[in-house]
Design a protein around this motif. Structure first.
Motif, PDB file in Angstrom:
ATOM      1  N   GLU A  94       0.839  -1.194   0.000  1.00  0.00           N
ATOM      2  CA  GLU A  94       0.000   0.000   0.000  1.00  0.00           C
ATOM      3  C   GLU A  94       0.873   1.242   0.000  1.00  0.00           C
ATOM      4  O   GLU A  94       2.052   1.198   0.353  1.00  0.00           O
ATOM      5  N   GLU A 150     -11.503  -0.437   2.270  1.00  0.00           N
ATOM      6  CA  GLU A 150     -10.841  -0.144   1.000  1.00  0.00           C
ATOM      7  C   GLU A 150     -11.773  -0.452  -0.168  1.00  0.00           C
ATOM      8  O   GLU A 150     -11.841   0.308  -1.144  1.00  0.00           O
ATOM      9  N   VAL A 201      -8.380   6.914   1.871  1.00  0.00           N
ATOM     10  CA  VAL A 201      -8.319   5.447   1.878  1.00  0.00           C
ATOM     11  C   VAL A 201      -7.946   4.944   0.482  1.00  0.00           C
ATOM     12  O   VAL A 201      -7.078   4.083   0.324  1.00  0.00           O
ATOM     13  N   LEU A 261      -3.965   2.798  -1.941  1.00  0.00           N
ATOM     14  CA  LEU A 261      -3.969   1.568  -2.727  1.00  0.00           C
ATOM     15  C   LEU A 261      -2.988   1.664  -3.891  1.00  0.00           C
ATOM     16  O   LEU A 261      -2.930   2.682  -4.588  1.00  0.00           O
TER      17      LEU A 261
END
Length: 992
Positions: A7, A503, A561, A565
């Protein structure tokens, strides 16, 4: 597989190198050298561990430490700086002449990719990114015994750490010079970072009522009552600022203030917060923070030996003595509680006291327990305990009579505008960026301040604070690192499965449904629901107004959030979202195909992305949201270009291009239409698809009508109609006939246009009843034919029949909410009202149509509405207002954004307004312009009307010979067009 587990994280990297260790080991020998290294390594590691850092690896004598990963930390930059300061001080304390012990340190903050190590398992946790390299460069630049800190880190730390600016430095490998600071060793003070050291960028706004309520409670304390107040709210909502402002006021009115801030890295230290409070209280009494300060007191209460021992132990300032060591842990806790209460009581003897504890939810349990006990021990003391905490904090004070809680919610929009004005200024260039900032901040003042500073740091805003101006190269509004750190710390406190569901939710977007999250992650819906509830308990999402759904508490939570990623993980989740949403819609058309197109595109499912983009465009055009349709067109076209093989790609591209024409027509993008049709023609030839070639020819005919090339358009329409007939496509045949109707109307062939309209209604009644948009068209088919029929009837003088056609068009729209179609009918109805000498009603109708044009960005219709509104206003006795509307539009060349009809409409109506204003010479010029424009475009019907108007103005101006000539020319043109309703009478004026 490893990529999916990694991440992106906001971290601070600390690199520390033990200086001259090789020489020390060589000089002292193996045994003493090892002892030296053990001590140095222990001190370095302890400094990192004290502030919650992670020791990543030793590289020779160099330590790489990470703050903010694997678990995110709101204050990772501050922790790293405090660790560096502690490391330098520890080394200094252990250095001797024989064994000098010094480190040099480099620190930088930013985004890294972090996660499991590589396949060789050489390191269990791997971190890569620019901060590691910049920290390494800074460490090598630092002198022994110093720590250099980048500007990136200082932006996050602010005034909470003392440094000196070294200036900008050219760093190898970095294209932009870097601001470099050096930590000032030995001057950091308490790690509690009292509120007074915080920097606030803008004024406190919108909290006057809360301040007044807290002042009232303070007055009860001044009268001798004990009170505790909790200030609850979201991160960044303004709790700390509110307390700081209140403390400033109370200090000025006779209160003593003891401010401290609880820190997450000290939450494991027993009585850590109480120790910080004790240091502040001792300093209040004597100006010194040491234990000896209690012996200099002049207050009546005298410390006992056990008070002294308790403070010595609490503050870790020496040996507390044998008597203290003889006590049990429980007895020591009781003595510390008594000593703390005694110290607070002594401070209240000289006046009311405030213990201001910011972020109390981060305090250790022992300190929280002592704060609760103060109420029992000091009920009659003038003491106010003022605490701030997050919205999800659970405490045990709610029912206590001495406790009050104040919720601090988002600022109202008016107050946010006021804050933005104070932060930014009022330069005209700030208009769009201010609106974007306010929208994204959504009532959170901290978020607004941080986004402003990010734009300043990025060079998008120039000038002094409160007087910025926007640069031309404005950077996108990303999520500032400071906000990412706040949100990331909360996310990382969630269990792993809950974090994974959050996520997924961040990718699929609102409304957040457990069924969709479950399908995306292939887990039970009950488990997904449990995960969402845990995220709600963590203050990240909230129950939505829709039953069974959730929503993010703030838009930046979702962005933060999603921003963690990696590309591969994000793509995987978009594919899962597409599959889950498509499965949810079943065989029914999706309620929002644009969402599916978005997920398919970002999930790299190119064919599906192109297919759903076309569906989304159809839906948006039907709702007159043409700009959205064009946005989706760009996405769909990009997806189609990636479809393989070419035989599959070309039909996708063609379908998208043909669908886009309706939106391009509505907003007047005529150059884009031509380019689109040229590419579409190439694709149809490549595919050998005659039916689609007909569709392209048809769209070309409509485009030629818009551009005023009516005869060429008739050829294209005839070709399209013939191919459509051969292919057996009724929809294309109907569209070709409607195009022929419009082109004949443009040429002023009103009888032929009327016959075309009647044939369409007779031959395609079933298709018209469907009330659908024809592919690539901006108007509903049934409305279009009735509207053009009504317009031809007006100029044929059949006003009752024209009204009947308008009424029929309005009935078509009774069940269809389509703005472009309504504006088209309104325009023709206004023409009819003017022909019926009812200009006031025409003005009202055209004003309504103009508002629809603005609301739905109908650039193609907007110029015609403006032109006729000006003419109607002039005829209703508002000539000056009409000119105020028309002349700026003419100067701005507004007519260019619509079809070629507007080249006649503007001079024609301008001439009417000038005549009504008494500016006859200018009216004659404008009327001649209308005649020339109509003649140049072979608009014979418009030419007849322009000649009639010119004759009327000439007659008013006393130019009888010219008036008679032009009146005869007008009648000749009218006979050519089948306009028996046009006589040699002048166009009515408001003076008639």
């Amino acid at each position: 597989m490893l990529d999916a587990q990694r991440e992106l994280k906001q971290v601070t990297v600390l690199l520390a190198d033990l200086c001259d260790s090789t020489a020390q080991v060589v000089q002292t020998g193996a045994e003493d050298g090892q002892a030296y290294l053990d001590t140095a390594y222990r001190l370095m590691a302890e400094a990192v561990a004290t502030y919650g850092g992670t020791r990543m690896q030793w590289r020779g004598d160099e330590l790489l430490a990470l703050f903010g990963a694997p678990i995110a930390q709101e204050d990772h930059a501050l922790r790293a700086c405090l660790a560096a300061s502690a490391m330098l001080e520890a080394m200094k304390a252990h250095t001797t002449v024989e064994a000098p012990m010094r480190v040099r340190i480099g620190i930088d903050s930013g985004e890294v990719i972090a996660g499991p190590g590589g396949a060789d398992l050489s390191t269990p946790y791997r971190v890569d990114g620019p901060p590691i390299h910049l920290a390494s460069r800074l460490e090598k630049m630092a002198a022994p015994g110093t720590a250099q800190v980048s500007g990136n880190t200082m932006q996050l730390v602010g005034d909470q750490i003392e440094t000196r600016l070294l200036g900008k430095r050219e760093i190898r490998g970095f294209s932009v010079p870097v601001d470099v600071h050096e930590i000032t060793v030995g001057s950091q003070g308490s790690a509690a970072a009292p509120l007074a050291r915080r920097r606030y960028l803008g004024p406190l706004v919108g909290r006057g009522e809360a301040i007044d309520d807290l002042k009232a409670i303070a007055e009860r304390v001044r009268a001798g009552a004990f009170c505790a107040v909790g200030v609850r709210g979201e991160a960044g909502i303004g709790k700390s600022r509110l307390i700081a402002e209140l403390c400033t006021h109370l200090r000025e009115t006779g209160f003593s203030i003891a401010p401290v801030t609880a820190r997450a890295y000290a939450s494991h230290v027993p009585y850590g917060l109480v120790a910080d409070l004790a240091r502040v209280l001792l300093r209040l009494g004597s100006g010194s923070s040491g234990v000896d300060a209690i012996h200099t007191e002049t207050a009546p209460g005298q410390p006992t030996d056990l008070h002294t021992a308790a403070l010595t132990d609490l503050l870790d300032t020496g040996d507390a003595g044998s008597a203290w060591r003889a006590l049990s842990p429980l007895q020591r806790s009781e003595r510390i509680a008594n000593t703390f209460a005694w110290l607070v009581r002594e401070r209240t003897r000289s006046g009311p006291l405030v213990l201001a504890v910011d972020d109390v939810f981060l305090a250790d349990r022992g300190s929280l327990r002592l704060l609760e006990l103060l109420a029992r021990r000091l009920q009659s003391q003038p003491l106010l305990v003022l605490m701030s905490y997050r919205q999800d904090y659970v405490h045990r004070w709610s029912d206590a009579p001495w406790f009050a809680e104040h919720w601090i919610g988002p600022l109202p929009s008016a107050q946010m505008v006021k804050l933005a004005q104070a932060l930014l200024g009022d330069d005209e260039s700030l208009h769009s960026v201010r609106a974007a900032l306010l929208d994204r901040a959504d009532g959170n003042p901290f978020f607004l301040e941080q986004m402003v500073m990010t734009l300043v740091d990025g060079g998008s805003l120039l000038g002094p604070p409160g007087a910025y101006r926007c640069t031309s190269g404005q950077s996108p509004l990303g999520v500032p690192a400071s906000i990412m750190a706040v949100i990331g710390a909360r996310v990382d406190r969630l269990p792993a499965e809950t974090k994974a569901s959050l996520e997924a939710a961040a990718i699929v977007g609102e409304p957040l449904l457990s069924s969709v999250v479950a399908a995306m992650r292939n887990i039970d819906e009950a488990a997904a629901e449990s995960h969402l509830r845990q995220a709600m308990s963590g203050g990240l999402i909230a129950a939505s107004a829709s039953a069974g759904a959730y929503a993010f508490r703030h838009g930046l939570v979702q962005e933060s959030v999603a921003a963690t990623l990696t590309r591969s993980r994000r793509s995987q989740l978009h594919r899962a979202a597409f599959d889950a949403l498509r499965l949810r819609s079943g065989d029914q058309p999706s309620e929002n195909p644009g969402v599916l197109a978005h997920h398919a595109y970002n999930g790299e499912q190119w064919l599906s992305a192109a297919e759903y983009a076309q569906r989304a465009m159809t839906r948006s055009i039907a709702r007159s949201d043409n700009r959205d349709a064009l946005r989706v067109f760009s996405l769909g076209l990009e997806a189609a270009r990636r479809v393989e093989p070419e035989a599959a790609m070309l039909p996708c591209e063609l379908a998208l291009r043909m669908e886009a024409l309706g939106a391009q027509m509505a907003v007047g993008l005529f150059d884009a239409i031509v380019s689109n049709l040229e590419r579409a023609e190439y694709v149809t030839r490549t595919l050998g698809d005659t039916r689609r070639q007909a569709a392209v020819s048809l769209q070309l005919a409509v485009t030629l009508w818009t551009r005023g090339s009516y005869r060429q358009g008739l050829e294209a329409a005839a070709n399209a109609g013939a191919v459509a007939l051969a292919a057996g496509s009724r929809s294309l045949q109907m569209a070709a006939m409607q195009a022929r109707m419009m082109l004949n109307h443009g040429l002023g062939r009103y009888a032929m246009a009327g016959a075309d309209a009647a044939e369409v209604e007779r031959e395609f009644a079933a298709e018209l009843r469907a009330r659908r948009l024809m592919p690539g068209w901006a108007v509903i088919a049934s409305v279009n034919v009735k509207t053009f029929l009504a317009d031809t009837l007006i100029w044929k003088g059949e006003l009752d029949a024209a009204q009947a056609a308008c009424d029929a068009a309005y009935r078509e729209l009774a069940t269809e909410d389509h703005a472009f179609s309504r504006v088209l009918v309104d325009f023709v109805q206004a023409e009819l009202l003017l022909a019926q000498h009812r200009p006031e009603e025409a003005v009202t109708l055209l004003r309504s149509a103009l508002e629809l044009c603005r609301l739905h960005e109908l650039s193609n219709m907007h110029p015609a509405i403006v032109a006729y509104l000006g003419g109607a206003m002039a005829r209703s006795g508002q000539a000056l207002q009409a000119l105020a509307l028309l002349e700026p539009a003419i100067a701005a060349k507004v007519s260019l954004s619509g079809g070629r009809y507007n080249e006649f409409y503007f001079p024609f109506n301008h001439a009417i307004a000038l005549r009504e204003a008494g500016r006859m010479d200018e009216a004659l010029v404008a009327a001649h312009g209308a005649c020339e424009a109509a003649a140049a475009l072979e608009q014979r019907g418009h030419e007849a009307r322009a000649l009639q108007l010119l004759a009327s103005i000439e007659a008013d101006a006393g130019r009888a010979q010219d008036a008679a000539l032009h009146a005869q020319q007008a009648l000749a043109a009218a006979r050519d067009c089948g306009m028996p309703g046009l006589t040699d009478e002048p166009v009515p004026s408001s003076h008639a």
